[in-house]
Design a protein around this motif. Structure first.
Motif, PDB file in Angstrom:
ATOM      1  N   LEU A   3       6.445  41.377  17.188  1.00 15.73           N
ATOM      2  CA  LEU A   3       5.974  42.474  16.352  1.00 15.73           C
ATOM      3  C   LEU A   3       4.764  42.127  15.500  1.00 15.73           C
ATOM      4  N   LEU A   4       4.830  41.070  14.736  1.00 19.75           N
ATOM      5  CA  LEU A   4       3.783  40.800  13.752  1.00 19.75           C
ATOM      6  C   LEU A   4       2.567  40.086  14.326  1.00 19.75           C
ATOM      7  N   ASN A   8      -2.362  44.403  13.625  1.00 20.50           N
ATOM      8  CA  ASN A   8      -2.847  45.765  13.437  1.00 20.50           C
ATOM      9  C   ASN A   8      -1.648  46.585  12.987  1.00 20.50           C
ATOM     10  N   SER A   9      -1.598  46.923  11.712  1.00 19.44           N
ATOM     11  CA  SER A   9      -0.409  47.575  11.154  1.00 19.44           C
ATOM     12  C   SER A   9      -0.108  48.911  11.821  1.00 19.44           C
ATOM     13  N   GLU A  10      -1.123  49.633  12.263  1.00 21.70           N
ATOM     14  CA  GLU A  10      -0.872  50.912  12.935  1.00 21.70           C
ATOM     15  C   GLU A  10      -0.171  50.700  14.274  1.00 21.70           C
ATOM     16  N   GLN A  11      -0.613  49.716  15.043  1.00 18.36           N
ATOM     17  CA  GLN A  11       0.034  49.405  16.321  1.00 18.36           C
ATOM     18  C   GLN A  11       1.447  48.877  16.087  1.00 18.36           C
ATOM     19  N   LYS A  17       8.436  52.351  15.708  1.00 18.60           N
ATOM     20  CA  LYS A  17       8.916  53.708  15.951  1.00 18.60           C
ATOM     21  C   LYS A  17       9.451  53.868  17.363  1.00 18.60           C
ATOM     22  N   GLU A  18       8.834  53.165  18.296  1.00 12.02           N
ATOM     23  CA  GLU A  18       9.243  53.263  19.696  1.00 12.02           C
ATOM     24  C   GLU A  18      10.573  52.546  19.956  1.00 12.02           C
ATOM     25  N   HIS A  19      10.803  51.414  19.285  1.00  9.21           N
ATOM     26  CA  HIS A  19      11.945  50.568  19.621  1.00  9.21           C
ATOM     27  C   HIS A  19      13.046  50.500  18.573  1.00  9.21           C
ATOM     28  N   CYS A  20      12.842  51.082  17.406  1.00  8.30           N
ATOM     29  CA  CYS A  20      13.826  50.948  16.330  1.00  8.30           C
ATOM     30  C   CYS A  20      14.244  52.315  15.801  1.00  8.30           C
TER      31      CYS A  20
END
Length: 74
Positions: A3-4, A8-11, A17-20
């Motif tokens: 994740l981190l 890019n905080s937007e990505q 949002k897609e996975h959690c």
């Protein structure tokens, strides 16, 4: 892709949002996580639910379990 590592905080937010499941309250959850995309910090906490009061309370910091898990999959 972790994740981190996107830097890019937007990505990163889109990936979350897609996975959690976000902002959901479940009585069967036994932990909560806090993810700060600006400081690149992830924290996990035990969660305690009061059935009589219908409230959640943040418990012990269990982030070390997350850190240990990451070491096993690297």
């Amino acid at each position: 892709m972790p994740l981190l590592s996107l830097d890019n905080s937007e990505q990163e937010l889109e990936m979350l949002k897609e996975h959690c499941t976000m902002d959901e309250r479940r009585t069967n959850a036994n932990y909560r996580y806090l993810i700060d995309l600006t400081t690149k910090e992830v924290k996990f906490f035990e969660e305690h639910y009061s059935y009589t009061k219908d409230t959640f309370r943040k418990g012990k910091d269990i982030t070390e379990r997350y850190d240990e898990y990451l070491k096993t999959i690297s």
